[in-house]
Scaffold this motif. Sequence first.
Motif, PDB file in Angstrom:
ATOM      1  N   VAL A 181       0.885  -1.162   0.000  1.00 44.85           N
ATOM      2  CA  VAL A 181       0.000   0.000   0.000  1.00 44.85           C
ATOM      3  C   VAL A 181       0.920   1.208   0.000  1.00 44.85           C
ATOM      4  O   VAL A 181       1.505   1.563   1.031  1.00 44.85           O
ATOM      5  CB  VAL A 181      -0.956   0.014   1.198  1.00 44.85           C
ATOM      6  N   ILE A 182       1.077   1.802  -1.162  1.00 39.87           N
ATOM      7  CA  ILE A 182       2.075   2.850  -1.397  1.00 39.87           C
ATOM      8  C   ILE A 182       1.446   4.220  -1.182  1.00 39.87           C
ATOM      9  O   ILE A 182       0.333   4.488  -1.645  1.00 39.87           O
ATOM     10  CB  ILE A 182       2.622   2.751  -2.835  1.00 39.87           C
ATOM     11  N   ASN A 212       2.299   0.809   4.025  1.00 42.36           N
ATOM     12  CA  ASN A 212       3.566   0.137   4.350  1.00 42.36           C
ATOM     13  C   ASN A 212       4.692   0.523   3.400  1.00 42.36           C
ATOM     14  O   ASN A 212       5.787  -0.042   3.475  1.00 42.36           O
ATOM     15  CB  ASN A 212       3.389  -1.380   4.379  1.00 42.36           C
ATOM     16  N   THR A 213       4.439   1.498   2.524  1.00 32.66           N
ATOM     17  CA  THR A 213       5.461   1.945   1.584  1.00 32.66           C
ATOM     18  C   THR A 213       5.258   3.422   1.282  1.00 32.66           C
ATOM     19  O   THR A 213       4.120   3.865   1.086  1.00 32.66           O
ATOM     20  CB  THR A 213       5.378   1.155   0.262  1.00 32.66           C
ATOM     21  N   ILE A 214       6.348   4.163   1.260  1.00 33.58           N
ATOM     22  CA  ILE A 214       6.327   5.562   0.844  1.00 33.58           C
ATOM     23  C   ILE A 214       7.069   5.684  -0.471  1.00 33.58           C
ATOM     24  O   ILE A 214       8.185   5.180  -0.607  1.00 33.58           O
ATOM     25  CB  ILE A 214       6.967   6.480   1.901  1.00 33.58           C
ATOM     26  N   LEU A 486     -11.565   0.005  -4.369  1.00 36.71           N
ATOM     27  CA  LEU A 486     -10.152   0.032  -4.784  1.00 36.71           C
ATOM     28  C   LEU A 486      -9.337  -1.000  -4.016  1.00 36.71           C
ATOM     29  O   LEU A 486      -8.576  -1.779  -4.610  1.00 36.71           O
ATOM     30  CB  LEU A 486      -9.573   1.432  -4.568  1.00 36.71           C
ATOM     31  N   PHE A 487      -9.492  -1.028  -2.697  1.00 36.95           N
ATOM     32  CA  PHE A 487      -8.670  -1.930  -1.887  1.00 36.95           C
ATOM     33  C   PHE A 487      -9.165  -3.371  -1.927  1.00 36.95           C
ATOM     34  O   PHE A 487      -8.471  -4.274  -1.449  1.00 36.95           O
ATOM     35  CB  PHE A 487      -8.584  -1.414  -0.449  1.00 36.95           C
ATOM     36  N   MET A 494      -1.863   2.221  -4.642  1.00 33.91           N
ATOM     37  CA  MET A 494      -1.177   3.476  -4.346  1.00 33.91           C
ATOM     38  C   MET A 494      -2.190   4.559  -4.000  1.00 33.91           C
ATOM     39  O   MET A 494      -3.259   4.646  -4.610  1.00 33.91           O
ATOM     40  CB  MET A 494      -0.318   3.931  -5.527  1.00 33.91           C
ATOM     41  N   VAL A 495      -1.827   5.378  -3.006  1.00 31.37           N
ATOM     42  CA  VAL A 495      -2.632   6.515  -2.570  1.00 31.37           C
ATOM     43  C   VAL A 495      -1.791   7.769  -2.767  1.00 31.37           C
ATOM     44  O   VAL A 495      -0.602   7.793  -2.404  1.00 31.37           O
ATOM     45  CB  VAL A 495      -3.021   6.370  -1.078  1.00 31.37           C
TER      46      VAL A 495
END
Length: 629
Positions: A181-182, A212-214, A486-487, A494-495
């Motif tokens: 989940v970016i 959990n990801t940037i 979406l999820f 990605m958000v």
Amino acid sequence: MKKIIYVLLFFTAFNTACKKASTGDEPISPVTPPINTELPSGAKDGVAFINNGTSAIVTLYAPGKTSISIIGDFNDWSTSASVMKKTSDGNTWWIQIDNLNPNSEYAYQFYVDGKLKVADPYCEKILDPDNDKYISAAVYPNLKAYPTGKTTGIVSIMQANQPLYAWKNNSFTRPDKNNLVIYELLIRDFTTEHTYASTLAKLDYLIGLGINTIELMPVNEFEGNLSWGYNPSFYFAADKYYGTKTALQNFIDECHGKGIAVIMDMVLNHSFGQSPMVQLYFDGSKPTVNSPWFNVDAKHPYNVGYDFNHESAATKKFSKDVIKFWMQQYKVDGFRFDLSKGFTQKTSTDDAGMSAYDASRIAIWKEYNSYIKSIDPNNFYVILEHFADATEEKVLADDGMMLWNNINYNMNEATMGWLGNSNFQWGFYANHGFSKSENLVTYGESHDEERLNFKNITYGNASGSYVIKGNLATSLKREEIAAAFLFAIPGPKMVWQFGELGYDVNIDFNGRTGEKPIRWEYFADPNRKALYDAYAKFIRLKKNNSIFNSTSATYNLAGGVKYIKLIEGSNTVIVVGNFDVVSQPANVDFGSSGTWIDAVGNNISLSSNNYTATLAPGEYHIFSKTALK
């Protein structure tokens, strides 16, 4: 990237770069003809320190040049004192500088053919006489002063004993690709301080959201300060407008300590006029035919700036050097490669205007992907902004690369309540011909797309008392139903920053790439906070329940009432919702009768396999046979 983003930026940067390339403020000095000699042991592109940092071997790859000197603090910027040697093949120039203080920073440039001053393409820090004055000491403490009166243009910095960062979190395990989940983030517009440190201070907010990801938009040196970063010029230097090198390393390290991966947005399709590589082979308007790296004219219609030729050995070497540097020096967990379909020497497009299948581009990307795997085979993320022929994207996905997948238009039509083009089934990997959901990074918003809630509020549909346009509370609930769907689509997501709060400032506010209002006050608004909480719930469900990555998915996303059905073993999840602006009947085959648990509402009991209900506009449910975690 779209050409419209760059037009003004490009011409401004071009004119500035041309002025910086000139040395008209001083006479041309005679230069001693270079000595041909091979590179000494230990030399590398850029600077290699030897003798405990008291000496430096400095090299520059510049085929076809007649004379090059190095000028800098160590020789009082003399254009004739330090003539560089040339290797016998005529491609590489080098010199050894002695009597250096390992703890001191030295500014330097290359003086080429008695007329051009350029910085080192491989330097890790630059000084910019035009833009550094706008960087405060709070952002970048103790920034070395520019050598005013000694030279002009951008200068490089070298230092043997650079401040070293001591990494703390060396056992970080990257999230599985399917569970990514970016959160795409532009540091400039995320906090008013626009620093790595101030962004780090908001990490608890992101942890609460559940990402959990940037994914950082470009952070290597780009033209100016107030940029999206897609106008790069120095690829090894972290942009000082966001902070120091060690501050960026600490940001990544602290993210790892919180279980968050960091992806870097990498721009290797093009460069801009400030780049020394552009300036070294430039005729005043575009690169010359003898440039080792750039095409004279772009070979594809999507280009901005100056187009790299990725079939050139010199470009491939440079790109691999950049990739390796960020992987090793900063321990990034992945790259999102901007405009990856630009890595071509062809101009062909298909009937829809997309980039047609290109075997040579596939070979280039397979080579880069293989190189990345040779450095780090442990689930390193390679994400392409490709948007090319579907059969080409399939080949790249089969090689393990991940592809950006934009469903902004169709999803926004759904959130606005205009149903004719509201089918966002392009979010499902099987529709791309992919064999795995993990290769498709689907998003409803990115830096490049209009904000969903801006269009909801500006153009939303209405019926009777149910009004989307101009109604913040209703428009945010429309965002919520879209996020639930979406999820539920299998694969990484990605958000875009503040999408979870319904950010509703037009993308063209203050110019497309201009600074945008930073709205942390949104979090105190109950309606916006409710959207954040809903995002957090959907993200938690996705990460904690493997059924949301099920390979068994059916759906109907064409009408007002949409649904997604996922099956894994004995469990089934069905997301159903009404995107119309009027109540609509829902009739969905759930596959079995009995009790169904609603993750966002009341449980139901079915006497047959069919679920029938009348759904109010914007109403949605997440049903499952087994309770979700």
